[in-house]
Design an enzyme around this catalytic site. Structure first.
Site, PDB file in Angstrom:
ATOM      1  N   GLU A   4      44.808  55.858  24.398  1.00 45.15           N
ATOM      2  CA  GLU A   4      45.049  55.049  25.578  1.00 45.15           C
ATOM      3  C   GLU A   4      46.521  54.679  25.357  1.00 45.15           C
ATOM      4  O   GLU A   4      47.123  54.229  24.215  1.00 45.15           O
ATOM      5  CB  GLU A   4      44.251  54.053  26.162  1.00 45.15           C
ATOM      6  N   HIS A  43      46.490  48.389  37.663  1.00 46.02           N
ATOM      7  CA  HIS A  43      46.137  49.480  36.979  1.00 46.02           C
ATOM      8  C   HIS A  43      47.134  50.351  37.690  1.00 46.02           C
ATOM      9  O   HIS A  43      47.109  50.556  38.906  1.00 46.02           O
ATOM     10  CB  HIS A  43      44.584  49.630  37.259  1.00 46.02           C
ATOM     11  N   ARG A  95      50.937  49.201  30.557  1.00 45.98           N
ATOM     12  CA  ARG A  95      50.576  49.315  32.002  1.00 45.98           C
ATOM     13  C   ARG A  95      51.325  48.700  32.961  1.00 45.98           C
ATOM     14  O   ARG A  95      51.617  49.358  34.191  1.00 45.98           O
ATOM     15  CB  ARG A  95      48.930  48.783  32.058  1.00 45.98           C
ATOM     16  N   HIS A 144      43.642  44.947  38.704  1.00 44.27           N
ATOM     17  CA  HIS A 144      42.756  45.476  37.993  1.00 44.27           C
ATOM     18  C   HIS A 144      42.297  44.242  37.051  1.00 44.27           C
ATOM     19  O   HIS A 144      41.026  44.336  36.704  1.00 44.27           O
ATOM     20  CB  HIS A 144      43.391  46.581  37.124  1.00 44.27           C
ATOM     21  N   ARG A 154      47.806  43.097  29.159  1.00 45.59           N
ATOM     22  CA  ARG A 154      46.532  43.465  28.442  1.00 45.59           C
ATOM     23  C   ARG A 154      46.547  44.982  27.587  1.00 45.59           C
ATOM     24  O   ARG A 154      46.926  45.812  28.343  1.00 45.59           O
ATOM     25  CB  ARG A 154      45.398  43.400  28.964  1.00 45.59           C
TER      26      ARG A 154
END
Length: 517
Positions: free
Chosen positions: A110, A224, A270, A327, A362
C-alpha cells in the site's frame, strides 16, 4: 459498578475487553448493534512487519516519513515493535489471514510503505472478519448495552466515574465504572462525503471536551483518495490495496494524473493523492480508477466488486469514478502511551484517541494496528492497577429538564458546510465565518432531550476541528491551508491542544532514535 466501561465496540474496544483479566466486570456500550462501526468496513488490512526481510524499524521509518514530520517517534516505535508481536500472537491464536501457496501470510503493498507488509483476511474483508474474531473472543466476557446512546460523562471530584446513557425507549441510566474508556471511533459523518459508518459522528470528541479533557491534532483529517462517486454521491470505499496491486488513476481520456506529482505516483501518501484528485475534479473534471488490468478482481476484492456491481458498475470492464472523502481522524483525545487522558478515570483508544503515531498523515493500514496495540497496553495498565470489584449494574437517572433550548441546524447543510470549509482545501476567512455561526462552547448536556444531545455532540466536534484548522497557519499532512500551502519551520513538532480551559501548545518528539536509523 463495573470495573471497566468501554464506550464503543470496534477493534479498539473489543481488543481491550479481550485483553483485560477474566475476573473484571466489563460493560460495552454501543450506539447501534454490535457490528456497526468503521472496523467492519475496513478493507485495506493490517500493517505489520512479518516477512523475513522486514523489521519493525523499517515499518517505523515509513510511518514517520508519511507523518509529515509530526508523529511521536517513541510512540511509533511502540506501534511497530509491539504491533508485530501482537499480530504474530493473534494469528497463532486463530485470527484468520490470507496465505500464499506455502501457507505463509500473503502480504499486500500500500501507499508509502517501502515493502509488502499488509495482512489481509478474506481479501478486502479484513475489518469484518477481525470483528467477527474479536466478538467471538469476548463472547460471555462482557455485558453489552447495544442501542444505547452515550450522552454525557459523569464526573465526581474531577474524576470520571461513569457515563449517562439512553436506550431506544428514551430511558436514561448511568453506567458506573472504575475506568471509563472512549473507543467511539471517527468523525467521517461530520462531512458530506465519507467512507465511514453511520455511527462515526465524533461523539467521543464532544464527550471528552465537555468532561474537561485535552484534545489535540484535531486539524488533521485524512481524506481517502478513492471513494466510488456516482451522480455526485459517495457510494463506498475503494481500498488503497487496489492501487497497491496496480490500478491507475486517470482522467476521462485515460491519461494518468499522478505522473509528475510524486515519485510514488499512485502510491504516494494519501494526503498528496487526495489533493491531486480533488484539484483535478475542480479544475479539469472527473478522475477515474482503472482496475481493468487486475486479474481475478472479484476474488481478490469481493466486497468492492459486490458494491460496484450493486451500483451497476463493473470494475473489470469500466473505469470507476472516484473522489476523496473523509476517512480517518489523526487527532483526538490526548493520551499517554497507555491510553490515559488528562482526566483521571477516563481513557481513550482507537481512532478517537490521539496517540501521536499518525502525526499529520496516517500511513495506510496503521489504523487497525493502532487499535490493537494501544488497547492491549491499556488493558495491561488497568489490570495492574489495584482496585476492587463491586456489583455490576445501572443506576437510573433523572429525565432532562424541559427548559433547555438549542437552535437546530439542518444536518445535511452542516455536513456540506464542513466539507467546503474544513475539508481538503481550507481558507481562514471561511473558517472564521463558520466559527462565528457555530462557536465552540459547552452545554449542560443532561438538560437536553436525546435528539438535541446528538446534534450538540456533532456540532461541538465540528467546531473543535474548525478551531484547530484556523489556529494552524501552515499546511502539513491532512491539513491544507490555501493561504499557506507549505509547512513552516516554526510549526514543526508544534501540537495544538484544545480544552474547556483554552488552547494548549506543546512540542512533540519527531526524530527517530539512533538505534532505528
Amino acid at each position: 459498578m463495573f470495573d471497566v466501561c468501554i464506550i464503543g465496540g470496534g477493534v479498539a474496544g473489543l481488543m481491550l475487553a479481550r485483553s483485560l483479566p477474566d475476573s473484571y466486570s466489563i460493560a460495552v456500550v454501543t450506539k447501534e448493534h454490535a457490528g456497526t462501526g468503521n472496523t467492519s468496513l475496513a478493507q485495506g488490512g493490517i500493517a505489520a512487519s512479518l516477512s523475513f526481510d522486514d523489521r519493525p524499524e523499517s515499518h517505523a521509518t515509513d510511518t514517520l516519513l508519511a507523518s509529515a514530520n509530526h508523529a511521536d517517534a517513541e510512540r511509533v516505535e511502540i506501534l511497530a515493535t509491539e504491533g508485530s508481536a501482537i499480530m504474530k500472537h493473534l494469528m497463532a491464536q486463530g485470527l484468520p489471514f490470507d496465505t500464499d501457496e506455502f501457507g505463509m501470510p500473503k502480504l499486500g503493498m500500500e501507499g508509502a510503505h517501502s515493502m509488502r507488509r499488509i495482512v489481509h483476511t478474506g481479501g478486502d474483508q479484513t475489518g469484518k472478519l477481525l470483528m467477527r474474531y474479536l466478538m467471538e473472543e469476548t463472547s460471555g466476557k462482557i455485558t453489552r448495552f447495544a442501542f444505547h446512546q452515550a450522552l454525557e460523562l459523569r464526573m465526581e471530584s474531577s474524576r470520571c466515574t461513569g457515563v449517562l446513557v439512553s436506550d431506544l425507549s428514551g430511558k436514561r441510566s448511568v453506567v458506573q465504572a472504575r475506568h471509563v474508556v472512549l473507543a467511539t471511533g471517527g468523525i467521517g459523518q461530520l462531512y458530506s462525503e465519507t467512507s465511514n459508518s453511520s455511527v462515526a459522528t465524533g461523539d467521543g470528541l464532544s464527550l471528552a471536551y465537555h468532561a474537561g479533557a485535552v484534545l489535540e491534532d484535531l486539524e488533521f483529517v485524512q481524506f481517502h483518495p478513492t471513494i466510488l462517486t456516482l451522480e455526485g454521491k459517495s457510494r463506498g470505499l475503494i481500498s488503497e490495496a487496489v492501487r497497491g496491486e496496480g490500478a491507475l488513476l486517470v482522467n476521462g481520456d485515460g491519461k494518468r494524473i499522478m505522473e509528475g506529482i510524486h515519485p510514488f505516483i499512485e502510491l504516494a501518501p494519501r494526503d498528496i493523492v487526495a489533493r491531486a484528485i480533488e484539484r483535478h475534479w475542480q479544475a479539469e473534471g472527473p478522475v477515474f480508477l482503472d482496475a481493468r488490468q487486475l486479474a481475478d478482481f472479484n476474488q481478490r476484492f469481493p466486497s468492492i466488486y459486490k458494491n460496484c456491481r450493486n451500483h451497476a458498475v463493473d470494475p473489470t470492464e469500466e473505469l470507476l469514478p472516484v473522489r476523496p472523502g473523509a476517512h480517518f481522524h489523526m487527532g483526538g483525545v490526548r493520551t499517554d502511551s497507555y491510553g490515559r487522558t488528562s482526566v483521571p478515570g477516563l481513557y481513550a483508544v482507537g481512532e478517537v484517541a490521539s496517540t501521536g503515531v499518525h502525526g499529520a498523515n496516517r500511513l495506510a493500514s496503521n489504523s487497525l494496528l493502532e487499535g490493537l496495540v494501544f488497547a492491549k497496553r491499556l488493558a495491561q495498565w488497568i489490570g495492574e492497577e489495584p482496585g476492587h470489584r463491586k456489583e455490576a449494574g445501572l443506576v437510573e437517572s433523572d429525565a432532562p429538564s424541559p427548559f433547555a433550548s438549542f437552535e437546530k441546524v439542518e444536518e445535511g447543510k452542516l455536513r456540506q458546510e464542513m466539507t467546503e470549509v474544513a475539508g481538503i482545501l481550507r481558507e481562514p476567512r471561511a473558517l472564521k465565518r463558520f466559527l462565528a455561526e457555530h462557536p465552540l462552547k459547552t452545554y449542560r448536556i443532561q438538560d437536553y432531550p436525546d435528539d438535541l444531545i446528538a446534534l450538540i455532540h456533532r456540532q461541538t466536534a465540528r467546531s473543535l476541528i474548525a478551531s484547530a484548522a484556523l489556529l494552524r497557519e501552515e499546511s502539513r499532512g491532512g491539513h491544507y491551508r490555501i493561504d499557506a500551502p507549505e509547512p513552516k519551520a516554526e510549526w514543526s513538532g508544534q501540537v495544538i491542544g484544545l480544552s474547556t480551559s483554552g488552547v494548549h501548545l506543546s512540542m512533540r518528539k519527531t526524530e527517530l532514535k539512533e538505534i532505528m536509523l
